[in-house]
Design a protein around this motif. Structure first.
Motif, PDB file in Angstrom:
ATOM      1  N   UNK A 216      -0.110  -4.493   6.237  1.00 57.28           N
ATOM      2  CA  UNK A 216      -1.161  -5.481   6.361  1.00 57.28           C
ATOM      3  C   UNK A 216      -0.920  -6.607   5.365  1.00 57.28           C
ATOM      4  N   UNK A 217      -1.418  -7.800   5.662  1.00 57.54           N
ATOM      5  CA  UNK A 217      -1.380  -8.868   4.674  1.00 57.54           C
ATOM      6  C   UNK A 217      -2.322  -8.551   3.517  1.00 57.54           C
ATOM      7  N   UNK A 218      -3.488  -8.006   3.829  1.00 55.19           N
ATOM      8  CA  UNK A 218      -4.451  -7.570   2.810  1.00 55.19           C
ATOM      9  C   UNK A 218      -4.936  -6.178   3.187  1.00 55.19           C
ATOM     10  N   UNK A 219      -5.392  -5.365   2.210  1.00 62.66           N
ATOM     11  CA  UNK A 219      -5.817  -4.003   2.532  1.00 62.66           C
ATOM     12  C   UNK A 219      -7.046  -3.986   3.444  1.00 62.66           C
ATOM     13  N   UNK A 220      -7.160  -2.918   4.251  1.00 58.51           N
ATOM     14  CA  UNK A 220      -8.381  -2.675   5.008  1.00 58.51           C
ATOM     15  C   UNK A 220      -9.511  -2.363   4.039  1.00 58.51           C
ATOM     16  N   UNK A 221     -10.732  -2.880   4.342  1.00 58.53           N
ATOM     17  CA  UNK A 221     -11.854  -2.717   3.423  1.00 58.53           C
ATOM     18  C   UNK A 221     -12.924  -1.790   3.983  1.00 58.53           C
ATOM     19  N   UNK A 222     -13.649  -1.148   3.067  1.00 58.50           N
ATOM     20  CA  UNK A 222     -14.903  -0.487   3.394  1.00 58.50           C
ATOM     21  C   UNK A 222     -15.919  -1.594   3.663  1.00 58.50           C
ATOM     22  N   UNK A 223     -16.433  -1.672   4.919  1.00 56.25           N
ATOM     23  CA  UNK A 223     -17.284  -2.791   5.302  1.00 56.25           C
ATOM     24  C   UNK A 223     -18.657  -2.750   4.642  1.00 56.25           C
ATOM     25  N   UNK A 224     -19.041  -1.628   4.035  1.00 57.50           N
ATOM     26  CA  UNK A 224     -20.346  -1.528   3.363  1.00 57.50           C
ATOM     27  C   UNK A 224     -20.262  -1.898   1.896  1.00 57.50           C
ATOM     28  N   UNK A 225     -19.193  -1.476   1.225  1.00 59.34           N
ATOM     29  CA  UNK A 225     -19.090  -1.687  -0.224  1.00 59.34           C
ATOM     30  C   UNK A 225     -18.106  -2.782  -0.603  1.00 59.34           C
ATOM     31  N   UNK A 226     -17.237  -3.173   0.316  1.00 62.18           N
ATOM     32  CA  UNK A 226     -16.201  -4.149  -0.007  1.00 62.18           C
ATOM     33  C   UNK A 226     -15.014  -3.546  -0.728  1.00 62.18           C
ATOM     34  N   UNK A 227     -15.026  -2.223  -0.930  1.00 63.89           N
ATOM     35  CA  UNK A 227     -13.930  -1.539  -1.633  1.00 63.89           C
ATOM     36  C   UNK A 227     -12.677  -1.524  -0.759  1.00 63.89           C
ATOM     37  N   UNK A 228     -11.530  -1.760  -1.366  1.00 61.86           N
ATOM     38  CA  UNK A 228     -10.259  -1.723  -0.645  1.00 61.86           C
ATOM     39  C   UNK A 228      -9.785  -0.290  -0.461  1.00 61.86           C
ATOM     40  N   UNK A 229      -9.398   0.038   0.774  1.00 60.40           N
ATOM     41  CA  UNK A 229      -8.681   1.281   1.012  1.00 60.40           C
ATOM     42  C   UNK A 229      -7.226   1.079   0.584  1.00 60.40           C
ATOM     43  N   UNK A 230      -6.467   2.173   0.390  1.00 55.74           N
ATOM     44  CA  UNK A 230      -5.040   1.998   0.054  1.00 55.74           C
ATOM     45  C   UNK A 230      -4.338   1.113   1.080  1.00 55.74           C
ATOM     46  N   UNK A 231      -3.493   0.229   0.580  1.00 48.55           N
ATOM     47  CA  UNK A 231      -2.792  -0.729   1.433  1.00 48.55           C
ATOM     48  C   UNK A 231      -1.902   0.013   2.428  1.00 48.55           C
ATOM     49  N   UNK A 232      -2.014  -0.329   3.718  1.00 48.78           N
ATOM     50  CA  UNK A 232      -1.223   0.342   4.741  1.00 48.78           C
ATOM     51  C   UNK A 232       0.263   0.077   4.538  1.00 48.78           C
ATOM     52  N   UNK A 233       1.026   1.162   4.500  1.00 48.18           N
ATOM     53  CA  UNK A 233       2.489   1.093   4.411  1.00 48.18           C
ATOM     54  C   UNK A 233       3.049   2.249   5.230  1.00 48.18           C
ATOM     55  N   UNK A 234       3.156   2.049   6.535  1.00 42.35           N
ATOM     56  CA  UNK A 234       3.657   3.086   7.442  1.00 42.35           C
ATOM     57  C   UNK A 234       5.085   2.757   7.849  1.00 42.35           C
ATOM     58  N   UNK A 235       5.985   3.696   7.612  1.00 40.50           N
ATOM     59  CA  UNK A 235       7.368   3.566   8.037  1.00 40.50           C
ATOM     60  C   UNK A 235       7.622   4.615   9.112  1.00 40.50           C
TER      61      UNK A 235
END
Length: 375
Positions: A216-235
């Motif tokens: 991702x360009x930026x991490x996926x967020x928790x839409x309630x708290x604004x907290x970032x989930x771990x940045x997606x890095x799938x190989x």
């Protein structure tokens, strides 16, 4: 291939042949030419040119360059006279595919499913209902030879979104800038060991190997708290067979897939199966493009609530071209998924709840640009 454009020179005898005339039906045929030296050019206001005129012009030019008609000229003549209709000359091509600007509506089924998959590193699994302005596209570099093909791609997807939080009392809509997806992939197809099936070998299976890095360009967020989930890095890597059956069913593939979640603290590796298909259907002035990929990952002892076991991504796009490269389109994008663990924490209540198969659907309309550069 329907996705490419060709310029073909035919004499009247070949153009009138039954099978060839059916292929050319509806094509724009240029019947006026200009013959200047050994060069033949289509030109409105020109004249009909006989095939013997073209042949004689080329031979006169060859004699002018080599009056003695030496070995080099004889070798060139032999190449011209040797049947080579089934030979494929290696070439590079670069493409801009599906570069688009669109407006989209996004919905979840059930509407509260996004609350039940916290931590899943897939934007489509944790995104509330929304309205989006989106740009996306693919840049590709392809080497196509007689024995192998090498396909390298970069796919990007960016969106500005108004998010509805109607499922949560007292929550007003919010505006977020989604940097949804960035994929880098490379694929090698071994055409030299192609497997022919069916009558006269009309269906062929080609072994292939693919490696894809999905982030991702930026991490996926928790839409309630604004907290970032771990940045997606799938190989992920896949190994299997691909076929290009015909004009309408343009691609089929079946493969084993191994996925490494580089952002996970446990359960980093998943193995599974991949099935994919593409169809293209002409509809008068429009074209309907259908594509789908199903990925299934086997259960393991290391599975966590963030892991998805079944992922189906399918798109349908109706394109109406108004120039060679530009088109308006209507599109539907379905993302259906099922987690490996069928219970998880609900973000709204913070309680353990059952969960099952969920989906999100994006409906959009916009402009798209496609262009192929052949070297």
């Amino acid at each position: 291939r329907d996705s490419e454009r060709y310029r073909v020179v035919l004499d009247t005898a070949a153009a009138g042949h039954g099978e060839i005339s059916r292929v050319l039906r509806g094509s724009e045929l240029q019947k006026s030419f200009e013959l200047r030296g050994a060069r033949l050019r289509a030109r409105s206001g020109g004249r009909a040119v006989q095939l013997r005129e073209v042949v004689l012009a080329v031979l006169h030019d060859l004699k002018r360059r080599d009056p003695a008609f030496g070995q080099a000229s004889l070798a060139r003549l032999r190449r011209w006279l040797t049947p080579a209709g089934k030979e494929l000359e290696p070439r590079w091509s670069f493409a801009v595919e599906g570069l688009s600007l669109s407006f989209a509506s996004y919905a979840n089924y059930p509407s509260t499913s996004w609350l039940r998959h916290p931590g899943v590193r897939e934007t489509r699994a944790v995104m509330p209902a929304n309205y989006t302005i989106q740009t996306k596209g693919t840049l590709a570099a392809v080497y196509d030879g007689a024995g192998l093909a090498w396909d390298t791609r970069v796919l990007f997807d960016l969106a500005r979104t108004v998010v509805s939080l109607d499922e949560l009392p007292g929550k007003a809509p919010i505006v977020v800038k989604n940097a949804d997806d960035l994929q880098l992939s490379t694929e090698l197809r071994l055409k030299l060991i192609e497997l022919a099936l069916g009558a006269a070998g009309r269906v062929s299976l080609v072994p292939y190997a693919n490696a894809t890095f999905d982030t991702e360009f930026t991490p996926t967020q928790n839409q309630l708290t604004g907290e970032d989930y771990p940045h997606q890095k799938d190989l992920s890597g896949s190994l299997g067979l691909v076929s290009y059956p015909g004009r309408y069913l343009t691609e089929l593939r079946l493969a084993g897939v191994l996925r490494a979640d580089l952002a996970a603290s446990r359960g980093k590796l998943d193995g599974g199966l991949l099935v994919g298909a593409k169809l293209e259907l002409p509809l008068w002035l429009a074209r309907l493009e259908l594509a789908g990929t199903l990925r299934y990952f086997f259960d393991t002892a290391e599975d966590t609530p963030e892991k998805l076991g079944l992922i189906l991504q399918s798109t349908a796009k109706l394109k109406v071209p108004f120039t060679r490269d530009l088109a308006v389109f209507l599109a539907a994008d379905l993302f259906l998924f099922r987690p490996k663990l069928l219970s998880g924490t609900d973000l709204a209540t913070n309680q353990l709840v059952p969960r099952g198969t969920s989906a999100s659907l994006i409906l959009s309309a916009g402009l798209s640009f496609d262009h192929l550069f052949k070297l």
